[in-house]
Design a protein around this motif. Structure first.
Motif, PDB file in Angstrom:
ATOM      1  N   VAL A 178     -48.147 -72.507  52.302  1.00 27.78           N
ATOM      2  CA  VAL A 178     -49.185 -73.415  51.824  1.00 27.78           C
ATOM      3  C   VAL A 178     -50.193 -73.578  52.950  1.00 27.78           C
ATOM      4  CG1 VAL A 178     -47.886 -74.718  50.090  1.00 27.78           C
ATOM      5  CG2 VAL A 178     -47.692 -75.354  52.497  1.00 27.78           C
ATOM      6  N   ALA A 179     -51.447 -73.839  52.580  1.00 24.62           N
ATOM      7  CA  ALA A 179     -52.497 -74.025  53.574  1.00 24.62           C
ATOM      8  C   ALA A 179     -53.550 -74.960  53.016  1.00 24.62           C
ATOM      9  CB  ALA A 179     -53.142 -72.682  53.946  1.00 24.62           C
ATOM     10  N   PRO A 180     -54.147 -75.793  53.863  1.00 24.94           N
ATOM     11  CA  PRO A 180     -55.255 -76.627  53.376  1.00 24.94           C
ATOM     12  C   PRO A 180     -56.422 -75.744  52.957  1.00 24.94           C
ATOM     13  CG  PRO A 180     -54.442 -77.391  55.520  1.00 24.94           C
ATOM     14  CD  PRO A 180     -53.843 -76.039  55.284  1.00 24.94           C
ATOM     15  N   GLY A 181     -56.991 -76.035  51.797  1.00 26.14           N
ATOM     16  CA  GLY A 181     -58.179 -75.329  51.347  1.00 26.14           C
ATOM     17  C   GLY A 181     -59.410 -76.190  51.567  1.00 26.14           C
ATOM     18  N   PRO A 182     -60.568 -75.712  51.167  1.00 25.85           N
ATOM     19  CA  PRO A 182     -61.789 -76.519  51.309  1.00 25.85           C
ATOM     20  C   PRO A 182     -61.778 -77.714  50.372  1.00 25.85           C
ATOM     21  CG  PRO A 182     -62.236 -74.532  50.043  1.00 25.85           C
ATOM     22  CD  PRO A 182     -60.825 -74.417  50.546  1.00 25.85           C
ATOM     23  N   ASP A 183     -62.500 -78.748  50.742  1.00 30.16           N
ATOM     24  CA  ASP A 183     -62.706 -79.914  49.858  1.00 30.16           C
ATOM     25  C   ASP A 183     -61.397 -80.571  49.438  1.00 30.16           C
ATOM     26  OD1 ASP A 183     -65.489 -79.404  49.913  1.00 30.16           O
ATOM     27  OD2 ASP A 183     -65.246 -77.910  48.334  1.00 30.16           O
ATOM     28  N   GLY A 184     -60.417 -80.584  50.361  1.00 30.21           N
ATOM     29  CA  GLY A 184     -59.176 -81.268  50.055  1.00 30.21           C
ATOM     30  C   GLY A 184     -58.234 -80.530  49.127  1.00 30.21           C
ATOM     31  N   GLU A 185     -58.474 -79.244  48.894  1.00 33.77           N
ATOM     32  CA  GLU A 185     -57.559 -78.457  48.060  1.00 33.77           C
ATOM     33  C   GLU A 185     -56.308 -78.076  48.850  1.00 33.77           C
ATOM     34  OE1 GLU A 185     -61.174 -75.971  45.871  1.00 33.77           O
ATOM     35  OE2 GLU A 185     -59.755 -74.952  47.182  1.00 33.77           O
TER      36      GLU A 185
ATOM     37  N   LEU B 174     -50.412 -59.273  45.172  1.00 30.07           N
ATOM     38  CA  LEU B 174     -49.951 -59.208  46.562  1.00 30.07           C
ATOM     39  C   LEU B 174     -48.486 -58.782  46.608  1.00 30.07           C
ATOM     40  CD1 LEU B 174     -51.677 -62.522  47.598  1.00 30.07           C
ATOM     41  CD2 LEU B 174     -52.228 -60.285  48.592  1.00 30.07           C
ATOM     42  N   GLN B 175     -48.100 -58.091  47.679  1.00 28.79           N
ATOM     43  CA  GLN B 175     -46.748 -57.552  47.799  1.00 28.79           C
ATOM     44  C   GLN B 175     -45.985 -58.278  48.906  1.00 28.79           C
ATOM     45  OE1 GLN B 175     -45.556 -55.180  45.571  1.00 28.79           O
ATOM     46  NE2 GLN B 175     -47.536 -55.682  44.630  1.00 28.79           N
ATOM     47  N   ALA B 176     -45.017 -59.092  48.497  1.00 20.37           N
ATOM     48  CA  ALA B 176     -44.199 -59.870  49.444  1.00 20.37           C
ATOM     49  C   ALA B 176     -45.073 -60.548  50.495  1.00 20.37           C
ATOM     50  CB  ALA B 176     -43.137 -58.994  50.103  1.00 20.37           C
ATOM     51  N   PRO B 177     -46.059 -61.341  50.075  1.00 22.35           N
ATOM     52  CA  PRO B 177     -46.936 -61.998  51.043  1.00 22.35           C
ATOM     53  C   PRO B 177     -46.187 -63.063  51.822  1.00 22.35           C
ATOM     54  CG  PRO B 177     -47.351 -62.853  48.845  1.00 22.35           C
ATOM     55  CD  PRO B 177     -46.380 -61.718  48.679  1.00 22.35           C
ATOM     56  N   TRP B 178     -46.662 -63.336  53.033  1.00 18.28           N
ATOM     57  CA  TRP B 178     -45.919 -64.241  53.915  1.00 18.28           C
ATOM     58  C   TRP B 178     -46.774 -65.364  54.484  1.00 18.28           C
ATOM     59  CZ3 TRP B 178     -44.148 -66.582  58.322  1.00 18.28           C
ATOM     60  CH2 TRP B 178     -42.758 -66.781  58.421  1.00 18.28           C
ATOM     61  N   SER B 179     -48.016 -65.100  54.870  1.00 23.86           N
ATOM     62  CA  SER B 179     -48.807 -66.107  55.570  1.00 23.86           C
ATOM     63  C   SER B 179     -50.248 -66.098  55.082  1.00 23.86           C
ATOM     64  CB  SER B 179     -48.778 -65.847  57.083  1.00 23.86           C
ATOM     65  OG  SER B 179     -49.510 -66.816  57.803  1.00 23.86           O
ATOM     66  N   ILE B 180     -50.816 -67.295  54.880  1.00 20.61           N
ATOM     67  CA  ILE B 180     -52.224 -67.467  54.537  1.00 20.61           C
ATOM     68  C   ILE B 180     -52.981 -67.796  55.820  1.00 20.61           C
ATOM     69  CG2 ILE B 180     -53.904 -68.774  53.197  1.00 20.61           C
ATOM     70  CD1 ILE B 180     -51.512 -69.723  51.439  1.00 20.61           C
ATOM     71  N   LEU B 181     -54.069 -67.088  56.074  1.00 20.50           N
ATOM     72  CA  LEU B 181     -54.930 -67.398  57.210  1.00 20.50           C
ATOM     73  C   LEU B 181     -56.351 -67.609  56.700  1.00 20.50           C
ATOM     74  CD1 LEU B 181     -55.371 -67.743  60.247  1.00 20.50           C
ATOM     75  CD2 LEU B 181     -55.775 -65.266  60.387  1.00 20.50           C
ATOM     76  N   ARG B 182     -56.799 -68.868  56.720  1.00 23.12           N
ATOM     77  CA  ARG B 182     -58.177 -69.177  56.360  1.00 23.12           C
ATOM     78  C   ARG B 182     -59.029 -69.142  57.629  1.00 23.12           C
ATOM     79  NH1 ARG B 182     -59.620 -73.910  54.568  1.00 23.12           N
ATOM     80  NH2 ARG B 182     -61.427 -72.947  53.575  1.00 23.12           N
ATOM     81  N   LEU B 183     -60.149 -68.445  57.565  1.00 22.97           N
ATOM     82  CA  LEU B 183     -61.010 -68.263  58.724  1.00 22.97           C
ATOM     83  C   LEU B 183     -62.190 -69.226  58.670  1.00 22.97           C
ATOM     84  CD1 LEU B 183     -60.880 -64.381  58.759  1.00 22.97           C
ATOM     85  CD2 LEU B 183     -59.705 -65.935  60.329  1.00 22.97           C
ATOM     86  N   PRO B 184     -62.761 -69.567  59.827  1.00 20.13           N
ATOM     87  CA  PRO B 184     -63.833 -70.566  59.853  1.00 20.13           C
ATOM     88  C   PRO B 184     -65.072 -70.206  59.044  1.00 20.13           C
ATOM     89  CG  PRO B 184     -62.937 -70.224  62.060  1.00 20.13           C
ATOM     90  CD  PRO B 184     -62.337 -69.170  61.180  1.00 20.13           C
TER      91      PRO B 184
END
Length: 406
Positions: free
Chosen positions: A369-376, A89-99
């Motif tokens: 940082v972002a919440p992942g599935p199963d408490g990750e 990834l190149q200078a990434p800024w935001s994580i967006l997890r979709l439903p």
């Protein structure tokens, strides 16, 4: 960027996060042992990560009302192996997890929204037009609005343009592995753009269904204290960019007196938290309430000045530069850029927030940082933005396994 412009800086000299007795007990449970950074960062560790490093120079919690009795908080800590989910990834800024299980990442300097596939491969879902990079700006925060009432799902983006910052939205179609984004329409224009820094840029839909956005002071300081200016504020708006009902000033402004906030999250009680860059002395974690004034530029850190809300926690700027913020269980996780670490504060729901540091120096700068599935917990490194020291594979999306403390 930290500037050394003059001005009153009134911060507390206290440096012990473990002062309150309750905080001492929780800190002891979290601070199992110290760890040292490896000599180089060529890949994530293949063995369990180091245990947390206490943050002795962070202050204890600001005085808060006694919380309503509730179930025992769930304190989460990293455990096990840290895994690379994607790299390059190149200078990434935001994580967006979709439903539906998909993941999008914004790249600040390329203006691309990149889909991270389950096998770790990357594909460009869109390149957002009108993005002008530089001055800490570019394509910044992302947020998602589900489809409803005949309207499509949208991806919202905060971006820096030639003379302003703005929020746009793009209709989202497709499924994991084949997302497509339509042409952007402007939701909110005229957000002040910094000439050199402090664009803010985080956006998120809150539990109330309204869109929140962090806006930096643009390096101009005084507008942060002007309720008529959008600079140095946290904004709250409808999905169409109008002031949300009940806003404290009858405008878009929800809170004021901010320097460069870049993290937003809500805990299980609905309390809102924000991470904020200080100038030369203190970085901050604030509990946000409507209409409150967080002091900048009169106060940096905890000053105890009437009329201004002190941060719940603060860190020396060398240890933090907090950007993204997430809540998992009752625990707050902050991504630290200059500090090159994950800051962990728990439990959010009790107001007693001793701080520990994890992975110090192991992955370099951490942007989001972002919440992942199963408490990750998912972490986004930020070593290719011109300020870091890229290692092999940078920048990466990482998976951190979590477990209840104790």
């Amino acid at each position: 960027m930290r500037t050394r412009a003059g001005g009153r800086v009134a911060g507390s000299g206290a440096t012990n996060v473990f002062a309150p007795a309750a905080a001492l007990a929780l800190a002891a449970a979290l601070a199992l042992a110290s760890c040292s950074a490896p000599a180089s960062r060529t890949a994530p560790p293949s063995s369990p990560p180091g245990t947390p490093t206490p943050s002795p120079s962070a202050t204890g919690p600001a005085p808060t009302p006694t919380p309503t009795p509730q179930a025992a908080p769930v304190v989460m800590v990293p455990t096990g192996v840290v895994e690379t989910m994607a790299e390059g990834l190149q200078a990434p800024w935001s994580i967006l997890r979709l439903p539906d299980g998909g993941t999008l990442v914004s790249e600040r300097d390329t203006a691309r929204i990149v889909e991270v596939n389950a096998d770790g491969s990357l594909r460009v879902a869109a390149t957002v037009p009108d993005v002008v990079t530089g001055a800490e700006g570019g394509l910044l925060g992302l947020a998602h609005l589900p489809a409803g009432r005949g309207a499509p799902a949208y991806v919202y983006a905060y971006l820096t343009a030639a003379s302003e910052n703005r929020i746009v939205r793009m209709p989202l179609s497709g499924a994991p592995g084949s997302y497509a984004l339509g042409a952007p329409t402007t939701v909110l224009a005229g957000i002040p753009r910094g000439d050199a820094n402090h664009q803010g840029g985080r956006i998120a839909f809150g539990p109330d269904g309204f869109l929140y956005a962090t806006v930096g002071d643009g390096g101009r300081r005084d507008p942060a204290q002007d309720p008529a200016s959008l600079a140095g504020k946290i904004l709250r708006m409808t999905s169409e960019g109008k002031p949300a009902p009940g806003n404290p000033f009858g405008s878009l402004v929800y809170s004021m007196g901010h320097r460069n906030p870049q993290g937003l999250a809500w805990d299980a009680t609905g309390a809102m938290w924000a991470a904020e860059f200080g100038q030369n002395t203190w970085d901050e974690l604030n509990r946000i309430t409507p209409g409150a004034n967080y002091g900048w530029p009169v106060v940096e850190g905890r000053g105890g000045v009437a009329g201004y809300v002190d941060p719940v926690l603060q860190w020396p700027t060398s240890e933090a530069s907090p950007s993204g913020l997430a809540v998992v269980g009752d625990t707050l996780f902050l991504a630290a850029l200059r500090g090159e670490r994950l800051l962990v504060a728990a439990p959010a729901s009790s107001g007693l927030l001793p701080s520990t540091s994890w992975f110090v120096g192991e992955f370099g700068r951490i942007r989001d940082v972002a919440p992942g599935p199963d408490g990750e917990l998912w972490m986004l490194t930020n070593n290719t933005d011109g300020r870091g020291s890229p290692g092999t594979g940078d920048d990466r999306l990482l998976r951190v396994r979590l477990a209840p403390a104790g």
